[in-house]
Write a protein that holds these residues in place. Sequence first.
Motif, PDB file in Angstrom:
ATOM      1  N   GLY A   1      -4.408   3.149  -3.110  1.00 16.49           N
ATOM      2  CA  GLY A   1      -4.254   1.781  -2.621  1.00 16.49           C
ATOM      3  C   GLY A   1      -2.835   1.252  -2.651  1.00 16.49           C
ATOM      4  O   GLY A   1      -2.581   0.167  -2.163  1.00 16.49           O
TER       5      GLY A   1
ATOM      6  N   VAL B   1      -0.193   2.992  -1.372  1.00 14.07           N
ATOM      7  CA  VAL B   1       0.490   3.491  -0.186  1.00 14.07           C
ATOM      8  C   VAL B   1      -0.415   3.144   0.995  1.00 14.07           C
ATOM      9  O   VAL B   1      -1.621   3.311   0.900  1.00 14.07           O
ATOM     10  CB  VAL B   1       0.662   5.025  -0.277  1.00 14.07           C
ATOM     11  CG1 VAL B   1       1.558   5.529   0.829  1.00 14.07           C
ATOM     12  CG2 VAL B   1       1.206   5.414  -1.633  1.00 14.07           C
ATOM     13  N   PRO B   2       0.155   2.669   2.127  1.00 13.01           N
ATOM     14  CA  PRO B   2      -0.707   2.373   3.278  1.00 13.01           C
ATOM     15  C   PRO B   2      -1.564   3.589   3.620  1.00 13.01           C
ATOM     16  O   PRO B   2      -1.079   4.724   3.586  1.00 13.01           O
ATOM     17  CB  PRO B   2       0.292   2.070   4.398  1.00 13.01           C
ATOM     18  CG  PRO B   2       1.530   1.649   3.695  1.00 13.01           C
ATOM     19  CD  PRO B   2       1.557   2.364   2.381  1.00 13.01           C
ATOM     20  N   LEU B   3      -2.833   3.345   3.961  1.00 13.55           N
ATOM     21  CA  LEU B   3      -3.792   4.431   4.160  1.00 13.55           C
ATOM     22  C   LEU B   3      -3.308   5.473   5.161  1.00 13.55           C
ATOM     23  O   LEU B   3      -3.557   6.658   4.999  1.00 13.55           O
ATOM     24  CB  LEU B   3      -5.119   3.865   4.664  1.00 13.55           C
ATOM     25  CG  LEU B   3      -6.179   3.550   3.618  1.00 13.55           C
ATOM     26  CD1 LEU B   3      -7.470   3.172   4.296  1.00 13.55           C
ATOM     27  CD2 LEU B   3      -6.384   4.730   2.692  1.00 13.55           C
ATOM     28  N   LEU B   4      -2.633   5.047   6.223  1.00 10.53           N
ATOM     29  CA  LEU B   4      -2.282   5.985   7.269  1.00 10.53           C
ATOM     30  C   LEU B   4      -0.852   6.488   7.145  1.00 10.53           C
ATOM     31  O   LEU B   4      -0.340   7.149   8.044  1.00 10.53           O
ATOM     32  CB  LEU B   4      -2.531   5.355   8.644  1.00 10.53           C
ATOM     33  CG  LEU B   4      -4.016   5.038   8.856  1.00 10.53           C
ATOM     34  CD1 LEU B   4      -4.241   4.358  10.187  1.00 10.53           C
ATOM     35  CD2 LEU B   4      -4.875   6.300   8.773  1.00 10.53           C
ATOM     36  N   ALA B   5      -0.212   6.173   6.011  1.00  6.40           N
ATOM     37  CA  ALA B   5       1.120   6.722   5.790  1.00  6.40           C
ATOM     38  C   ALA B   5       1.015   8.240   5.727  1.00  6.40           C
ATOM     39  O   ALA B   5       0.012   8.776   5.283  1.00  6.40           O
ATOM     40  CB  ALA B   5       1.699   6.180   4.485  1.00  6.40           C
ATOM     41  N   PRO B   6       2.050   8.952   6.202  1.00 10.62           N
ATOM     42  CA  PRO B   6       1.931  10.417   6.246  1.00 10.62           C
ATOM     43  C   PRO B   6       1.967  11.066   4.862  1.00 10.62           C
ATOM     44  O   PRO B   6       1.372  12.111   4.667  1.00 10.62           O
ATOM     45  CB  PRO B   6       3.133  10.835   7.098  1.00 10.62           C
ATOM     46  CG  PRO B   6       4.085   9.689   7.026  1.00 10.62           C
ATOM     47  CD  PRO B   6       3.271   8.457   6.818  1.00 10.62           C
TER      48      PRO B   6
END
Lengths: 315, 519
Positions: free
Chosen positions: B112, B114-119
């Motif tokens: 939670g 790190v943004p969910l769609l961050a690589p």
Amino acid sequence: MSALAEILMQASFWAAAVRIASPLILATMGELICERAGVLNLGIEGIMVAGAFTGWFTVYLGFGLWTGVLVALLTGMAFGLLHGTLVVPFGLSQHVVGLGITLLATSAAYFAYRVALPEVTSPPRIVPFPPLPVPGLSRLPVLGEALFSQTALTYLAFASVLATSVVLFRTPLGLALRAVGENPAAVEAQGLPVIGLRMGAVVAGSGLMAVGGAFLTLSAFSSFFFEMVNGRGWICIALVVFGAWMPGKALVGALLFGAFDALQIRLQQAPLGREVPYQVFLMLPYILSILALVLMSRRAGVPAALMVPWRKGER
Amino acid sequence: MTAGAAEARDGPVLRLDGITKRFGPLLANDGISLALARGEVVALLGENGAGKTTLMNVLFGHYTPDAGTVEVMGRALPHGHPRAAIAAGVGMVHQHFTLADNLTVLDNILIGTVPLLAPRLGRAAARARVEALSRDFGLAVHPDARVGALSVGERQRVEILKALYRDARILILDEPTAVLTPQESEALFATLRRMVADGLSVIFISHKLAEVMAIADRIVVLRQGRVAGEVAARDTDRARLAAMMVGAAVPEARVAPREAGAVLMALEDVTAPAEGGRTGLRGVSLELRAGRITGIAGVSGNGQATLAALVGGLARPAAGRLLLDGRAAGADWSPRAALAAGVARIPEDRHGAGAVGDFTLTENAVLEAYRDPPFSRRGWMDWRRARAFAAGLIADYDVRCPGPEAPMRLLSGGNMQKLILGRALAARPRVILANQPVRGLDVGAIAYVQSRLVAARDGGAAVLLISEDLDEVMGLSDVIHVISAGRLSPAFPRGTMTPAELGLWMAGHGFGEEDADAA
């Protein structure tokens, strides 16, 4: 025994093992993604049938092979959406819904086939994916024929293992997915959407299952016929357990099953096959798989919240 | 220090106003208001079921309140959004940890953030920060350890690190010491003091008076969903807090001297093997007499579980005899035989062995007697009578609950224990096995349970009280045995031993050389 050794030396045997394993690998990754997020998807068998049909029918109608794969993927995702909606937000029994999805998807595919082709007696054929030798690598002894002279969908299957592994263990999305299958409260406490994550996993995983089914019609048999999935979905459920919910280990399990299956076909044709009823050979991969499951599997890897519905605000 | 924090120094960093929350017919929070200043520790004190946890779940966005507002640093928080609470700087350490066992400490902290769609997760940078935080605040835990392999105390440290990693300025701790050893509690308090010195604010939820007095600046007492009082810690004492919590002076369990009656149950030189992680028993002799409380003192894990299993019918002696009214129990000694012989059990693990969480109160109330009249006749359950029985227990034993048809798991620990106690005593048992009967209960419930046990003893029952709390054993027991490494000391009558002398026995002194050799 020398017959066995001879078989194991053949590159064509290993090529067959990899080919047989390919649909299992794709569908197993799909199931693994669902289960890692806490949802058992027993719809897998039917979703594979549906994917096999829609993928094949798309190509039969004159569209390209990759369009067929895409349509299969979307078909799987649609059934995933149905399964997910019933078991995630509504929290219904995952066993009952899953078996229902399998019955529904299988029957719908057979029905559509009969409606679309009422007259045919023998299943019409399409031109399947051709073998696509990888330049250079395909000339390696044994390995070249086994791994690098396959069709594009087999390469896709291996890529799906790598992608599943990377996403699950290297990205924030995968971390959240694994957490939501282990303890949804941990995800909720961080303000992440439990329902959304589980739905996403079920939809994506179901899509992969359908592509696994489409492998059968678009790469292996080049036509669609009844009973063609023949329990492969259930094998994938077992493979996920065998692999202790790890993509790499599940891949090993799928290849092992593929090898057993390729072996039994060849043993039927060996001199031994004249003395032993062929049904014994047909049983072989399943018996060996059960043995391998008994010996190898540990429940240690099971996501703690598998099959446990999540309801917000409930104690 | 940020400008926002400087402004907030004047006003409260957190303000709850008129929070009301219902669960069905149960009014869990009734117009509660509360303010928290920067660098302050406020203790939220109250009995089990007083509404402390509900209030904090409203604050953190897990529950949506029926009325009321939450303000952090002067800005209103939207209801029902944990993310908003986290973003505003609120961190919560739940009583039941929200950790994923199959993930590492680091991964649990990262969920939670790190943004969910961050690589990528960015584990390397995160690890450095976690290590720095754990050094600064004295929260020793290895970032790569799997959470499933950690002790309870370590898991709590992970939860606190999680909050600190998210730049929490307000930390809510829900019953943080309930699961800790005294040493771990001390370490936690040291960490909290460092955090307060650093400008954080803490809400500390507890029902333990001593630790509330030790850590809090200000104490807010909740009772039945309402604020019952608010005092500065330096202006009060434990007795006054206890009175505020229960709404009256706490009645001490009084034990009047009484002649003991006949021996109802006895162990004669009993030996039992160690099983399933329990310490076995070696040559134990014990008499349970009518009208007497026999206390077993000792550090947990010294054979108490095996002793309880023997008396409750879950185990049989390997050597020696178990006597009921002078007759040896046979090979058919079982929990059902024990119940038939008039043994009532208050199990140590009330969630696991005492009740079925998903069953209703009614079903739980008849769990031991469902096969017998009046609850069952000719093979048919009589649910009307079962419900009436449960309703009777609820009234007689003051079980706070939505009703007899509510699932057991909705009850707080104290109320669950009251129902189990009522179920045990309703059968008018001759022998009562009370294993840790008040562990984890609040002041009011403790006094209540103890007084009921004493009343049963006055009525002629033989009570076996097993407890790790020496004060409890000494306060209630007519005779005391000490258990140590599977051996039982002689019986010491009330008042003949000091705590220090009993402590020596607990440590294994006094059992004699030959016994030590036999080990």
